[in-house]
Design an enzyme around this catalytic site. Sequence first.
Site, short mmCIF file in Angstrom:
data_model
loop_
_atom_site.label_atom_id
_atom_site.label_comp_id
_atom_site.label_asym_id
_atom_site.label_seq_id
_atom_site.Cartn_x
_atom_site.Cartn_y
_atom_site.Cartn_z
N ASP A 87 0.86 -1.19 0.00
CA ASP A 87 0.00 0.00 0.00
C ASP A 87 0.90 1.23 0.00
O ASP A 87 1.82 1.32 0.82
CB ASP A 87 -0.89 -0.05 1.26
CG ASP A 87 -2.07 0.90 1.18
OD1 ASP A 87 -1.85 2.11 0.90
OD2 ASP A 87 -3.20 0.46 1.39
N ILE A 88 0.67 2.15 -0.92
CA ILE A 88 1.55 3.33 -0.99
C ILE A 88 1.24 4.34 0.12
O ILE A 88 2.00 5.27 0.33
CB ILE A 88 1.50 4.04 -2.37
CG1 ILE A 88 0.09 4.42 -2.75
CG2 ILE A 88 2.17 3.20 -3.44
CD1 ILE A 88 0.03 5.33 -3.98
N VAL B 68 -11.23 1.49 -3.18
CA VAL B 68 -10.84 0.96 -4.49
C VAL B 68 -11.67 -0.29 -4.76
O VAL B 68 -11.66 -1.24 -3.95
CB VAL B 68 -9.33 0.65 -4.54
CG1 VAL B 68 -8.97 0.06 -5.90
CG2 VAL B 68 -8.51 1.90 -4.27
N HIS C 191 -9.76 -6.55 -2.22
CA HIS C 191 -8.40 -6.66 -1.67
C HIS C 191 -8.47 -6.90 -0.18
O HIS C 191 -9.38 -6.46 0.50
CB HIS C 191 -7.58 -5.41 -1.99
CG HIS C 191 -8.25 -4.13 -1.62
ND1 HIS C 191 -9.22 -3.55 -2.40
CD2 HIS C 191 -8.11 -3.34 -0.54
CE1 HIS C 191 -9.63 -2.43 -1.83
NE2 HIS C 191 -8.99 -2.28 -0.69
N HIS D 186 -6.22 -6.30 3.27
CA HIS D 186 -5.10 -5.57 3.88
C HIS D 186 -4.40 -6.47 4.89
O HIS D 186 -5.06 -7.05 5.76
CB HIS D 186 -5.61 -4.34 4.65
CG HIS D 186 -6.30 -3.31 3.82
ND1 HIS D 186 -5.71 -2.11 3.47
CD2 HIS D 186 -7.55 -3.28 3.30
CE1 HIS D 186 -6.58 -1.39 2.77
NE2 HIS D 186 -7.70 -2.07 2.65
#
Length: 141
Positions: free
Chosen positions: A34-35, A99, A103, A105
């Site tokens: 994750d950015i 998003v 996904h 995390h």
Amino acid sequence: MANYDPNNIFAKILRGELPAYKVFEDEKVFAFLDIMPRAPGHTLVVPKAPARTIIDIAPDDLAHVIKATQNIARAAMTVFAADGITIQQFNEPAGGQVVFHLHVHMIPRKNGVALKPPLSFKEEPAVLSEHASRLAGALQG
Ligand code: 5GP
């Protein structure tokens, strides 16, 4: 529920149209940092199949994402000297999803260290690059 949008950010990463700090890949799963990490090593594990949420993903694809998440979590415990792991997964805006490609995390945790707020801090590319290569290296064995 809305349909899957093939132009979401993670779909573009999967197609190689946007860069990512890759941690792991196999035939069904792609994992990358994750950015805007909530803690060092914060990783996103995504199915290659075009699923929007946990509601529409095929059960076998979901199982594969969870198995990969477990493997990455095991490696992250060592690589980030973690005391624990937080797993999060959000569905639809009402569920906190931003998003719209499913996904999971995976967030390494240290005793007594709170998570940064979501989307609050953009990590330096050099740090992300170093973290991704250490985690990827541990996963290769
Ligand atoms: P969620 O949809 O589960 O709420 O969270 C989406 C996550 O994607 C956030 O943690 C956010 O920091 C991350 N994110 C947003 N844009 C990008 C991007 O372009 N690249 C990467 N690697 N992560 C992103």
